[in-house]
Write a protein that holds these residues in place. Structure first.
Motif, PDB file in Angstrom:
ATOM      1  N   LEU A  88      -2.522  -4.781   1.282  1.00  0.00           N
ATOM      2  CA  LEU A  88      -1.405  -5.666   0.943  1.00  0.00           C
ATOM      3  C   LEU A  88      -1.248  -6.710   2.038  1.00  0.00           C
ATOM      4  CD1 LEU A  88       1.274  -3.060  -0.236  1.00  0.00           C
ATOM      5  CD2 LEU A  88      -0.125  -4.524  -1.700  1.00  0.00           C
ATOM      6  N   ARG A  89      -0.856  -7.894   1.622  1.00  0.00           N
ATOM      7  CA  ARG A  89      -0.660  -8.987   2.575  1.00  0.00           C
ATOM      8  C   ARG A  89       0.782  -8.955   3.073  1.00  0.00           C
ATOM      9  NH1 ARG A  89       0.735 -14.568   2.268  1.00  0.00           N
ATOM     10  NH2 ARG A  89      -0.352 -15.823   3.842  1.00  0.00           N
ATOM     11  N   VAL A  90       0.958  -9.106   4.368  1.00  0.00           N
ATOM     12  CA  VAL A  90       2.306  -9.160   4.950  1.00  0.00           C
ATOM     13  C   VAL A  90       2.898 -10.534   4.636  1.00  0.00           C
ATOM     14  CG1 VAL A  90       3.668  -9.011   7.055  1.00  0.00           C
ATOM     15  CG2 VAL A  90       1.643  -7.568   6.786  1.00  0.00           C
ATOM     16  N   VAL A  91       3.946 -10.534   3.806  1.00  0.00           N
ATOM     17  CA  VAL A  91       4.547 -11.807   3.396  1.00  0.00           C
ATOM     18  C   VAL A  91       5.813 -12.129   4.183  1.00  0.00           C
ATOM     19  CG1 VAL A  91       3.584 -11.693   1.077  1.00  0.00           C
ATOM     20  CG2 VAL A  91       5.837 -10.671   1.531  1.00  0.00           C
ATOM     21  N   GLY A  92       6.300 -11.191   4.977  1.00  0.00           N
ATOM     22  CA  GLY A  92       7.501 -11.479   5.751  1.00  0.00           C
ATOM     23  C   GLY A  92       7.999 -10.267   6.504  1.00  0.00           C
ATOM     24  N   THR A  93       9.064 -10.480   7.284  1.00  0.00           N
ATOM     25  CA  THR A  93       9.767  -9.410   7.985  1.00  0.00           C
ATOM     26  C   THR A  93      11.250  -9.524   7.666  1.00  0.00           C
ATOM     27  OG1 THR A  93      10.023 -10.762   9.970  1.00  0.00           O
ATOM     28  CG2 THR A  93       8.093  -9.340   9.867  1.00  0.00           C
ATOM     29  N   ALA A  94      11.946  -8.397   7.656  1.00  0.00           N
ATOM     30  CA  ALA A  94      13.366  -8.400   7.293  1.00  0.00           C
ATOM     31  C   ALA A  94      14.058  -7.229   7.976  1.00  0.00           C
ATOM     32  CB  ALA A  94      13.536  -8.312   5.772  1.00  0.00           C
ATOM     33  N   VAL A  95      15.373  -7.341   8.113  1.00  0.00           N
ATOM     34  CA  VAL A  95      16.183  -6.294   8.730  1.00  0.00           C
ATOM     35  C   VAL A  95      17.182  -5.776   7.712  1.00  0.00           C
ATOM     36  CG1 VAL A  95      15.936  -7.282  11.021  1.00  0.00           C
ATOM     37  CG2 VAL A  95      17.895  -7.909   9.630  1.00  0.00           C
ATOM     38  N   THR A  96      17.590  -4.532   7.889  1.00  0.00           N
ATOM     39  CA  THR A  96      18.539  -3.897   6.989  1.00  0.00           C
ATOM     40  C   THR A  96      19.471  -3.009   7.788  1.00  0.00           C
ATOM     41  OG1 THR A  96      18.761  -2.447   5.076  1.00  0.00           O
ATOM     42  CG2 THR A  96      16.962  -1.981   6.582  1.00  0.00           C
TER      43      THR A  96
END
Length: 592
Positions: free
Chosen positions: A163-171
C-alpha cells in the motif's frame, strides 16, 4: 536628591560606554535565562495538556467501546450502545484488524482501522501531511511513521499487501505509538505495543484475510463524569476505554521531555547567575579605585551601592526584553510535544505572566549576583579601595613549608587563587554546572531505547523526545559556559598582570607564568568536573523512570578531559599574549 540622581545616571552612562564588551556579555548571560524562562512558559502551555488540545481539534470521543466478539456478533453487541441513556453522539462502528506491517526491512505490529471519507460526528482524525484514506492507500499515525522512517509517497506492506502511504494523521480515540494496544486475537486481555494506521473500509477485509475483524465504537456522554468513570474496564463482554486513560498513555510521550526542559532551565538559570557574578566580580575589582574616589569626595555607602546597582538593574531590564523577544520568536518552532499530538505548534507563552516572570528573573539574577560584591565595595575602607589591594593570602606555617617544595608554575597558580578566592570558587561553580549539563546529555543519549513490536524493534518516542529537549538546552548552556570561561580567564589574567610581572623579575620564565595561570584555572575546575558528573546523573534520574542505563566510563573520561582541555586552552592563549609585554611596562602601568 535630583543632583544625586543625575550623578548616578551620568556615571551609569559613562561606565556602560567604557565597558561595552562586558555589558554585552552581561546582557547575553541574563537574556539566556529569561529566554529559557519564556520558552518554558510556552512549553508549559503546549506540553502540559497536549492530548486535550488534540481531542478538541479532532472531536475526540469520551469513551471507546470494543467488544470481545468479532464479525456480526461484535456489531450486534455494539448496536444498543449508540442509543443507550446518556449517550449524545457516536461514530462507527469501525472495523479493526491486528496485522503485521513491513517497511524498510522491518516487520512490526500495527492496529489497522477501516475508515471512509464520510464526515464523522466523533473522532475526525486531523491530517498532518498528505491526504486522508483512499483505496490503495494507507494513512499512518505520525509518531509511528517517524519510528518506521516512512514518509508520504513511500510504500508499506500490510499482511502481504503493498500500500502507498498517502498521508499522516492524528487522533484522540487511540493512544499514540507505541501504545495502540495490539492483540493476538480480538477480545484478548493481553495487549502489546503497536502503531496505528488507517485504510479504506472497503479494503480492510482483504487485508485481514483469514484474520477475524473486530470493531470499535466512539461514544460521547451528556455527563462528563460518566465517561471518566469507565477508565479502562470490561463490562458485559465489551471493553470500555475512557479518554482519560488514552490521555494518560499519550502523555507519557512528552512527560520526560517536559521534565528534562525544566531541569535544563534550572541549570541555565544557575549558570546565568554564575556568569553574571563572574563578570560583576571583575568589574567591581576594576572599580575599587572609583569607589575610593567617590568615598573620598564625600559619597556614603548608600550612594556607592546605588551607583553600582543602578547599572546592573538597567542591564537586567535590557536583558529581560532581549530574552523575552528571543523566547517569544522561538516558541512556535520549539513547542511541538510530539508528532502524534496536535494543538501546540505556533503556541506563544502567556503574555502578561511571562513578561512579569522574565523581568522578575532578570532583576533577581542581577541583584543576587551583584549585591554581595557591591555591598562589599561600598563598605570597603577608602584607603584600601584607593590602593586596590587584593585579598592577602593567609599565611600558615604548614602552607609556607609546602609552598617551598612546589614547582614554580604550581606555586604561581596557588598564589593567584589565594589572592582571589571568590573568583576561584566561581570557576568551580561554572565548571560544575557545565559538566552537569554535559552529563545530562550523555545520560539521555545512553537512554536511547528501542521498543519491540513483534519481529522488529523501533526507537522509543519518549526517549527521542527527551534527548531532543536536552539537546535544545545543552548548546545554550555550552555557549554561556564558554563565554563565562573566557570572561573569567581574561579577568584573572588582567588582575594577575602585576604579580606575574613580579614573578618574572624574580626568575620565572614566560612558560612558567603561562602554566601557572592555567594551573590557577584548573585547580578549581577539577573539583567542579568531579562534582558535576554525579550532579548531572542525579538530576537525570528525575525524568528517567524504570531501568536506568549509564554511559560507558570512556564517555565520562573523554568529557572530563575535554572540559579541562578547553579551560587550559582558554587560559594559555591569553596568558602567552600577556607574557609578550615587557615586565617594565607592566610594573609601571597603573590600574584605572
Amino acid at each position: 536628591m535630583v543632583g544625586r540622581l543625575l550623578l548616578v545616571c551620568r556615571l551609569l552612562v559613562r561606565d556602560l560606554r567604557r565597558r561595552r564588551t562586558e555589558t554585552v556579555l552581561l546582557v547575553l548571560a541574563i537574556s539566556a535565562a529569561t529566554g529559557t524562562l519564556t520558552l518554558g512558559s510556552a512549553l508549559d502551555g503546549a506540553l502540559a495538556r497536549p492530548y486535550e488540545r488534540t481531542r478538541a481539534a479532532t472531536s475526540g470521543p469520551d469513551v471507546v467501546a470494543t467488544p470481545g466478539a468479532t464479525g456480526p456478533e461484535a456489531l450486534a453487541a455494539l448496536a444498543p450502545l449508540a442509543t443507550a441513556p446518556g449517550v449524545t453522539a457516536h461514530s462507527g462502528p469501525y472495523p479493526i484488524a491486528y496485522l503485521m506491517l513491513s517497511a524498510r526491512g522491518k516487520t512490526v505490529q500495527a492496529v489497522v482501522q477501516g475508515r471512509d471519507n464520510s464526515p464523522a460526528a466523533l473522532d475526525r482524525p486531523a491530517v498532518t501531511d498528505g491526504t486522508w484514506v483512499r483505496p490503495g492507500g494507507v494513512v499512518i499515525e505520525p509518531t509511528f511513521a517517524n519510528a518506521l522512517g516512512v514518509r508520504t509517497g513511500d510504500t508499506v506492506d500490510i499482511n502481504g499487501h503493498p500500500l502507498r502511504v498517502v498521508g499522516t494523521a492524528v487522533t484522540a480515540a487511540r493512544a499514540v505509538y507505541p501504545n495502540a494496544d495490539w492483540r493476538y486475537s480480538p477480545g484478548s486481555p493481553l495487549v502489546q505495543l503497536a502503531g496505528l494506521v488507517w485504510v479504506d473500509s472497503s479494503q480492510i477485509g482483504a487485508l485481514a484475510g483469514a484474520e477475524p475483524l473486530s470493531y470499535t465504537l466512539n461514544l460521547r456522554y451528556a455527563d462528563p463524569q460518566v465517561s471518566t468513570s469507565f477508565l479502562h474496564m470490561g463490562r458485559g463482554g465489551i471493553e470500555y476505554t475512557s479518554w482519560t486513560a488514552i490521555a494518560e498513555s499519550s502523555g507519557r510521550l512528552v512527560k520526560r521531555a517536559h521534565e528534562a526542559l525544566i531541569i535544563g532551565n534550572w541549570l541555565l538559570t544557575a549558570l546565568a547567575v554564575a556568569s553574571v557574578a563572574s563578570i560583576v566580580a571583575g568589574r567591581v575589582a576594576e572599580q575599587r579605585r572609583r569607589v575610593g574616589l567617590l568615598k573620598a569626595v564625600g559619597a556614603g555607602a548608600v550612594m556607592v551601592a546605588a551607583v553600582h546597582l543602578a547599572e546592573y538593574l538597567v542591564i537586567g531590564l535590557a536583558a529581560a526584553g532581549t530574552g523575552l523577544a528571543a523566547g517569544w520568536l522561538a516558541a512556535p518552532a520549539l513547542t511541538n510535544p510530539g508528532a502524534g499530538l496536535l494543538g501546540s505548534v505556533g503556541v506563544h507563552p502567556p503574555a502578561l505572566r511571562t513578561v512579569a516572570a522574565a523581568i522578575a528573573l532578570a532583576l533577581a539574577i542581577a541583584a543576587a549576583a551583584t549585591l554581595v560584591p557591591v555591598v562589599r565595595a561600598a563598605t570597603t575602607d577608602t584607603i584600601h579601595a584607593l590602593a586596590d589591594a587584593a585579598t592577602p593570602p593567609r599565611r600558615r606555617r604548614w602552607r609556607v613549608w609546602l609552598s617551598r617544595r612546589l614547582p614554580t608554575a604550581l606555586l604561581i597558580g596557588v598564589r593567584i587563587n589565594a589572592r582571589r578566592p571568590r573568583r576561584a570558587r566561581l570557576v568551580m561553580v561554572n565548571t560544575l554546572i557545565t559538566m552537569a549539563a554535559l552529563a545530562g546529555v550523555l545520560m539521555f543519549q545512553a537512554q536511547e531505547q528501542q521498543v519491540k513490536l513483534g519481529v522488529s524493534e523501533l526507537s522509543s518516542p519518549s526517549s527521542t523526545r527527551a534527548l531532543q529537549a536536552v539537546l535544545l538546552v545543552a548548546p545554550v548552556v555550552g555557549v554561556l559556559a564558554l563565554i563565562n570561561a573566557i570572561v573569567s580567564t581574561w579577568t584573572a589574567i588582567l588582575d594577575a598582570r602585576h604579580p606575574l610581572a613580579v614573578a618574572r623579575t624574580l626568575g620565572a620564565t614566560p612558560a612558567q607564568t603561562t602554566v601557572g595561570m592555567a594551573v590557577a584555572q584548573l585547580l578549581p575546575a577539577i573539583p567542579g568536573v568531579a562534582l558535576g558528573i554525579p550532579t548531572g546523573i542525579v538530576l537525570c534520574l528525575i525524568p528517567i523512570n524504570g531501568d536506568v542505563r549509564y554511559p560507558p566510563d570512556s564517555w565520562w573520561l573523554a568529557a572530563s578531559l575535554g572540559v579541562l582541555l578547553v579551560i587550559t586552552t582558554l587560559t594559555a592563549i591569553p596568558a602567552m599574549i600577556a607574557t609578550r609585554r615587557p615586565v617594565a611596562d607592566t610594573l609601571q602601568s597603573t590600574p584605572t
